[in-house]
Design an enzyme around this catalytic site. Sequence first.
Site, PDB file in Angstrom:
ATOM      1  N   HIS A  31      32.862  32.855  36.499  1.00 18.76           N
ATOM      2  CA  HIS A  31      34.055  33.459  35.911  1.00 18.76           C
ATOM      3  C   HIS A  31      35.044  32.328  35.627  1.00 18.76           C
ATOM      4  O   HIS A  31      34.950  31.254  36.227  1.00 18.76           O
ATOM      5  CB  HIS A  31      34.739  34.415  36.904  1.00 18.76           C
TER       6      HIS A  31
ATOM      7  N   CYS B 226      38.196  37.199  44.328  1.00 19.32           N
ATOM      8  CA  CYS B 226      37.476  38.433  43.965  1.00 19.32           C
ATOM      9  C   CYS B 226      37.624  39.527  45.006  1.00 19.32           C
ATOM     10  O   CYS B 226      37.407  40.688  44.695  1.00 19.32           O
ATOM     11  CB  CYS B 226      35.973  38.232  43.834  1.00 19.32           C
TER      12      CYS B 226
END
Length: 254
Positions: A162, A249
């Site tokens: 990401h 996350c």
Amino acid sequence: MKFSQTIVRKISKSFVNGLTTVDLGKPDYEKAFEQHSSYVEALKQCGVKVTVLEADERFPDSTFVEDTAILTEKCAIITNPGAESRNGEIIEIQEVLSNFYDEIELILEPGTLDGGDVMQVDNHFYIGLSNRTNEEGARQLKEILEKYDYSATIVPVEKFFHFKTGISYIGDNTLVLAGEFIDKDLFRDFNKIIVNEEEEYAANCIRINDYVIIPKGYEETKKKIVAAGYSVIEVGMSEFVKQDGGLTCLSLRF
Ligand code: CIR
């Protein structure tokens, strides 16, 4: 930015069968459970309220709540996660967020977007294009943000999983960054804390109020962040590394 609330989700037993691109073996459920509890304690130490959602066995990756929403001071944006097996996670998150937000926006097909690809720097957002976030998802998010008087820049992600796997904003015009982002012209005006290749995982860290939470065991990066004047809290993350998960996350912060 001042945060007062966070949302996390307990890990499920199915967590060990979640998605991953790395070959580091299966996570140990008990150890991951302990590490998640330490993470919650670290959030509390930063002075935020923590809403802990129950584990959801249907979704092995659902502990990575960050990917399901973008939270701003003016609105919540429910994402459309790029991984098929994770898409259903947004249903309950939207319900939960409706307790906190009046304004809720949605990223819609054919747009896909994961929260791990979005970094906020004050009133500006950087949106990474990754395997999970496509151009249409990024375009929709930019349009929504502009409606609320924010601005956004779309950034291609070449190697990292990401966008935020390799970069974090820790306030005070300072980025912690690694790999492909170190020499990127786009970030030239920031103070930079550069993470070396062996410690790349530590580029994903979280500034919450008076602290920066970093993963345990990344001594060089820790030294650099402390030397820049920050108070650091370390949390063991070995079991989440195995599932491509970083510190950010594991929570939604607002
Ligand atoms: C996934 O593949 O979706 C999870 N195993 C890891 C998600 C990590 N999320 C993040 O970096 N924001």
